[in-house]
Scaffold this motif. Structure first.
Motif, PDB file in Angstrom:
ATOM      1  N   PHE A   1       0.816  -1.209   0.000  1.00  0.00           N
ATOM      2  CA  PHE A   1       0.000   0.000   0.000  1.00  0.00           C
ATOM      3  C   PHE A   1       0.853   1.264   0.000  1.00  0.00           C
ATOM      4  O   PHE A   1       0.341   2.368  -0.115  1.00  0.00           O
ATOM      5  N   ASN A   2       2.163   1.102   0.204  1.00  0.00           N
ATOM      6  CA  ASN A   2       3.098   2.220   0.249  1.00  0.00           C
ATOM      7  C   ASN A   2       2.671   3.266   1.273  1.00  0.00           C
ATOM      8  O   ASN A   2       2.681   4.462   1.015  1.00  0.00           O
ATOM      9  N   GLN A   3       2.284   2.786   2.464  1.00  0.00           N
ATOM     10  CA  GLN A   3       1.897   3.688   3.546  1.00  0.00           C
ATOM     11  C   GLN A   3       2.048   2.978   4.886  1.00  0.00           C
ATOM     12  O   GLN A   3       2.262   1.780   4.943  1.00  0.00           O
ATOM     13  N   SER A   4       1.938   3.747   5.939  1.00  0.00           N
ATOM     14  CA  SER A   4       2.038   3.160   7.266  1.00  0.00           C
ATOM     15  C   SER A   4       0.674   3.184   7.946  1.00  0.00           C
ATOM     16  O   SER A   4      -0.275   3.792   7.458  1.00  0.00           O
ATOM     17  N   ALA A   5       0.608   2.485   9.071  1.00  0.00           N
ATOM     18  CA  ALA A   5      -0.643   2.379   9.806  1.00  0.00           C
ATOM     19  C   ALA A   5      -0.330   2.202  11.288  1.00  0.00           C
ATOM     20  O   ALA A   5       0.773   1.807  11.666  1.00  0.00           O
ATOM     21  N   VAL A   6      -1.316   2.506  12.111  1.00  0.00           N
ATOM     22  CA  VAL A   6      -1.212   2.320  13.557  1.00  0.00           C
ATOM     23  C   VAL A   6      -2.167   1.200  13.936  1.00  0.00           C
ATOM     24  O   VAL A   6      -3.291   1.145  13.456  1.00  0.00           O
ATOM     25  N   TYR A   7      -1.707   0.294  14.790  1.00  0.00           N
ATOM     26  CA  TYR A   7      -2.574  -0.789  15.234  1.00  0.00           C
ATOM     27  C   TYR A   7      -2.814  -0.688  16.729  1.00  0.00           C
ATOM     28  O   TYR A   7      -1.987  -0.168  17.478  1.00  0.00           O
ATOM     29  N   SER A   8      -3.960  -1.190  17.168  1.00  0.00           N
ATOM     30  CA  SER A   8      -4.321  -1.154  18.577  1.00  0.00           C
ATOM     31  C   SER A   8      -3.501  -2.188  19.344  1.00  0.00           C
ATOM     32  O   SER A   8      -3.005  -3.157  18.764  1.00  0.00           O
ATOM     33  N   PRO A   9      -3.358  -2.019  20.658  1.00  0.00           N
ATOM     34  CA  PRO A   9      -2.572  -2.963  21.456  1.00  0.00           C
ATOM     35  C   PRO A   9      -3.070  -4.411  21.370  1.00  0.00           C
ATOM     36  O   PRO A   9      -2.278  -5.336  21.426  1.00  0.00           O
ATOM     37  N   ASP A  10      -4.374  -4.589  21.202  1.00  0.00           N
ATOM     38  CA  ASP A  10      -4.901  -5.957  21.116  1.00  0.00           C
ATOM     39  C   ASP A  10      -4.888  -6.498  19.688  1.00  0.00           C
ATOM     40  O   ASP A  10      -5.253  -7.648  19.448  1.00  0.00           O
ATOM     41  N   GLY A  11      -4.462  -5.692  18.709  1.00  0.00           N
ATOM     42  CA  GLY A  11      -4.367  -6.128  17.328  1.00  0.00           C
ATOM     43  C   GLY A  11      -5.700  -6.257  16.611  1.00  0.00           C
ATOM     44  O   GLY A  11      -5.764  -6.776  15.510  1.00  0.00           O
ATOM     45  N   MET A  12      -6.767  -5.753  17.187  1.00  0.00           N
ATOM     46  CA  MET A  12      -8.093  -5.884  16.589  1.00  0.00           C
ATOM     47  C   MET A  12      -8.435  -4.741  15.635  1.00  0.00           C
ATOM     48  O   MET A  12      -9.404  -4.824  14.908  1.00  0.00           O
ATOM     49  N   LEU A  13      -7.641  -3.667  15.640  1.00  0.00           N
ATOM     50  CA  LEU A  13      -7.953  -2.486  14.845  1.00  0.00           C
ATOM     51  C   LEU A  13      -6.678  -1.957  14.192  1.00  0.00           C
ATOM     52  O   LEU A  13      -5.639  -1.874  14.841  1.00  0.00           O
ATOM     53  N   ILE A  14      -6.761  -1.619  12.915  1.00  0.00           N
ATOM     54  CA  ILE A  14      -5.656  -0.991  12.195  1.00  0.00           C
ATOM     55  C   ILE A  14      -6.192   0.267  11.536  1.00  0.00           C
ATOM     56  O   ILE A  14      -7.208   0.222  10.843  1.00  0.00           O
ATOM     57  N   GLN A  15      -5.531   1.401  11.767  1.00  0.00           N
ATOM     58  CA  GLN A  15      -5.912   2.648  11.118  1.00  0.00           C
ATOM     59  C   GLN A  15      -4.771   3.088  10.209  1.00  0.00           C
ATOM     60  O   GLN A  15      -3.668   3.366  10.664  1.00  0.00           O
ATOM     61  N   PHE A  16      -5.072   3.160   8.901  1.00  0.00           N
ATOM     62  CA  PHE A  16      -4.084   3.554   7.908  1.00  0.00           C
ATOM     63  C   PHE A  16      -3.971   5.069   7.854  1.00  0.00           C
ATOM     64  O   PHE A  16      -4.873   5.797   8.258  1.00  0.00           O
ATOM     65  N   ASP A  17      -2.857   5.546   7.328  1.00  0.00           N
ATOM     66  CA  ASP A  17      -2.619   6.989   7.225  1.00  0.00           C
ATOM     67  C   ASP A  17      -3.651   7.698   6.361  1.00  0.00           C
ATOM     68  O   ASP A  17      -3.896   8.883   6.534  1.00  0.00           O
ATOM     69  N   ASN A  18      -4.264   6.988   5.414  1.00  0.00           N
ATOM     70  CA  ASN A  18      -5.257   7.629   4.548  1.00  0.00           C
ATOM     71  C   ASN A  18      -6.639   7.689   5.194  1.00  0.00           C
ATOM     72  O   ASN A  18      -7.589   8.138   4.582  1.00  0.00           O
ATOM     73  N   GLY A  19      -6.770   7.222   6.438  1.00  0.00           N
ATOM     74  CA  GLY A  19      -8.034   7.290   7.166  1.00  0.00           C
ATOM     75  C   GLY A  19      -8.826   5.998   7.168  1.00  0.00           C
ATOM     76  O   GLY A  19      -9.789   5.857   7.918  1.00  0.00           O
ATOM     77  N   THR A  20      -8.448   5.032   6.344  1.00  0.00           N
ATOM     78  CA  THR A  20      -9.141   3.748   6.316  1.00  0.00           C
ATOM     79  C   THR A  20      -8.916   3.000   7.629  1.00  0.00           C
ATOM     80  O   THR A  20      -7.807   3.000   8.160  1.00  0.00           O
ATOM     81  N   ILE A  21      -9.964   2.386   8.135  1.00  0.00           N
ATOM     82  CA  ILE A  21      -9.872   1.620   9.380  1.00  0.00           C
ATOM     83  C   ILE A  21     -10.312   0.192   9.102  1.00  0.00           C
ATOM     84  O   ILE A  21     -11.370  -0.038   8.526  1.00  0.00           O
ATOM     85  N   TRP A  22      -9.486  -0.750   9.503  1.00  0.00           N
ATOM     86  CA  TRP A  22      -9.837  -2.163   9.434  1.00  0.00           C
ATOM     87  C   TRP A  22     -10.073  -2.650  10.846  1.00  0.00           C
ATOM     88  O   TRP A  22      -9.264  -2.402  11.743  1.00  0.00           O
ATOM     89  N   GLN A  23     -11.173  -3.357  11.041  1.00  0.00           N
ATOM     90  CA  GLN A  23     -11.475  -3.933  12.346  1.00  0.00           C
ATOM     91  C   GLN A  23     -11.692  -5.426  12.162  1.00  0.00           C
ATOM     92  O   GLN A  23     -12.463  -5.847  11.289  1.00  0.00           O
TER      93      GLN A  23
END
Length: 59
Positions: free
Chosen positions: A26-48
């Motif tokens: 994706f050529n971008q970074s993301a932040v993940y929650s401590p429990d690994g259940m949520l990832i928020q990409f720099d473009n605003g997309t959220i995976w749960q």
């Protein structure tokens, strides 16, 4: 996996705190929650992660 079904790799982003990863496909970074259940990409997309309910067995 990408939208096209191609596997992708991610690894810790060396320039950010421990909760940030870099996703090469994706050529971008993301932040993940401590429990690994949520990832928020720099473009605003959220995976749960969806956890399926437990299977109830009939007796």
């Amino acid at each position: 996996m990408t939208e096209a079904g191609q596997p992708s790799r991610a690894w810790p982003d060396w320039y950010w705190p421990a909760s940030r990863i870099w996703i090469d496909a994706f050529n971008q970074s993301a932040v993940y929650s401590p429990d690994g259940m949520l990832i928020q990409f720099d473009n605003g997309t959220i995976w749960q992660r969806a956890v399926p309910p437990p299977v109830r067995r009939r007796r």
